[in-house]
Design an enzyme around this catalytic site. Structure first.
Site, PDB file in Angstrom:
ATOM      1  CB  SER A 252      -0.896  -0.002   1.241  1.00  0.00           C
ATOM      2  OG  SER A 252      -0.126   0.377   2.366  1.00  0.00           O
ATOM      3  CE  LYS A 253      -0.687   6.740  -3.402  1.00  0.00           C
ATOM      4  NZ  LYS A 253      -2.094   6.954  -3.644  1.00  0.00           N
TER       5      LYS A 253
END
Ligand code: GLU
Length: 492
Positions: A252-253
């Site tokens: 994820s980010k």
């Protein structure tokens, strides 16, 4: 049968590395089989899709070297290739499903459905649509319409045996009937839902294989039921495992950049990114990491892809990029110059003025930085001072090398010797520094370290004599003067 695969991006954001990865595996499979690769834009979510994102996604695919034989920009015999231009087809097949009694109009309002859901939850059960609009009479229907209700279209899912997905990567996966209820395929505003539009398009576009992320595995039984209801043969499916970050949690980010564009901006090479993608869950050969595109195409078999989550290890990608970079510097240095030029431009260090002299200068900086350049952005990390007017001294560097009390005098000595010296190239500079060390009874390090800080702001970097020669006498003298002033004012 001719192999036809597709990538079906939704233009609701920049191209994600996960989508690029699955598109690349579709592409490899297709090129290996000399098939046809289709790009279809899934833009039915009008609130989130934009033209800008569509353009950027297509650009990033092209940059990656993933090209398509049919698509919205190049056309083809199975178009249109944008879902919003295919509404008539979804309408036609929704009608067809209703005619076959495999689907029906549902007049329930969101509020009613919400109430149903809450009731089920209160009773402690999982929610399934009650099916209360399944068998409405003509007059009930007319009454709902008279109330101004606009129907959705739902599939009629009767209890039956488990749905089996024979996945080329996941193996055999069964979905029991408890996973399925009468799901909606067309919203009341007439737009189709993903599962339905996807099936209609894959069928009409004669897609034979679908490679995609495992987040779509749960959609597959619903899609199979639609194929079945329309009497169509489904394509073969392969769901790739979930990508993890280096902490083994879903990528994820939080882990850093997840858009292809971010890597492009940082000066990664598309060929390195492709090579890196290729080795995610696929090991063409043991103990080998670098493959040409031709080799990848020739070796790729979707059946050989592992159902083991790969790690998106940026350090490995960067290493790999460095390997490609070394090769490129030897073969096509101009491309590396352009890559670094873009990074410098982005950072606002070129003022938009790029002359042939600028390019020659960038090439010389690349040469001096040598193996330090693994990605384009390394020219900034290790060589920003070649492109700035002044220098910002890193606090650690100041503490370490600017704190001795005689350092300003040492820098002043060198400044004078340099200002007087003959030709200013690396060998000559080295001689000056060594002679000065002997004359003053200093270790060369006592000169080299503070001088490096004065010229670059950093404690480490490329060979000092080479970088001095490249900066040129004027800038070196100027930076030594500034450092002397800075040190004097800091200690006075
Ligand atoms: N538009 C879908 C997505 O971007 C496509 C999924 C599929 O390949 O079926 O996730």
């Amino acid at each position: 049968m001719k192999v036809r695969t597709r990538t079906a991006p939704s233009p609701t954001g920049y191209l994600h590395v996960g989508n690029a990865w699955s598109a690349f595996f579709n592409w490899l499979l297709t090129r290996n089989q000399r098939g046809v690769f289709v790009l279809r834009v899934e833009d039915t979510d009008r609130s989130r899709s934009t033209e800008e994102f569509e353009t950027s996604v297509l650009e990033d695919f092209k940059w990656l070297g993933i090209d398509w034989d049919e698509g919205p920009d190049v056309g083809g015999g199975y178009g249109p290739y944008r879902q919003t231009e295919r509404m008539h087809l979804y309408r036609q097949y929704a009608d067809e499903l209703r005619t076959r009694r495999a689907a029906y109009h549902c007049y329930c309002t969101p509020e009613e459905l919400d109430a149903e859901r809450k009731q089920a939850e209160a009773a402690g059960g999982a929610y399934r649509y009650s099916g209360r609009c399944r068998d409405l009479s003509e007059s009930q229907r007319a009454a709902f319409l008279a109330e101004g209700r606009v129907p959705t279209v739902r599939m009629r899912i009767d209890p039956g045996p488990p749905i089996v997905v024979d996945d080329l990567v996941q193996g055999r996966v069964e979905f029991g009937p408890e996973h399925l209820d009468d799901f909606i395929i067309v919203r009341s505003n007439g737009t189709p839902l993903y599962n339905f539009a996807n099936v209609v398009d894959d069928h009409l576009m004669a897609i034979t294989h679908i490679v995609r992320g495992s987040e779509h595995l749960n959609n597959t039984p619903r899609q199979l039921l639609i194929y079945q209801a329309l009497g169509w043969t489904p394509p073969q499916v392969a769901h790739l495992p979930v990508i993890l970050g280096t902490d083994r949690k879903k990528l994820s980010k939080r882990h850093g950049d997840t858009a292809v564009r971010d890597y492009r901006r940082a000066g990664y090479l598309p060929e390195a990114l492709r090579n890196f993608f290729a080795l995610m869950a696929w090991y063409p050969e043991e103990d080998r990491e670098i493959y040409s595109m031709q080799e990848l195409i020739q070796k790729f078999r979707i059946q050989d892809v592992n159902n083991v989550s790969p790690t998106f290890d940026v350090a490995k990608l960067t290493w790999m990029n460095g390997v490609y970079m070394r090769d490129l510097i030897a073969r096509d240095p101009d491309r590396v110059v352009t890559l670094c030029q873009d990074v410098l431009n982005d950072a606002g260090l070129l003022d938009g003025r790029v002359t042939p002299e600028t390019r020659t200068y960038i090439a010389r900086v690349i040469d001096v930085l040598g193996d330090r350049i693994k990605i384009g952005r390394d020219i900034l990390a290790y060589g920003d001072f070649f492109f700035t007017d002044g220098v910002t001294y890193e606090p650690d560097a100041v503490k370490k090398y600017f704190s001795r009390k005689d350092v300003a005098a040492t820098l002043g000595q060198l400044r004078d010797r340099i200002a007087r010296a003959g030709p200013f190239e690396a060998g000559a500079v080295e001689t000056i520094v060594r002679e000065m060390a002997t004359d003053l009874g200093l270790q060369t390090g006592e000169i080299i370290h503070p001088v490096r800080v004065a010229l670059t702001g950093k404690t480490a970097g490329p060979g000092l004599f080479e970088l001095m020669a490249l900066l040129g006498r004027d800038r070196v003298v100027q930076r030594l003067d500034s450092a002397i002033d800075w040190i004097r004012s800091a200690t006075s």
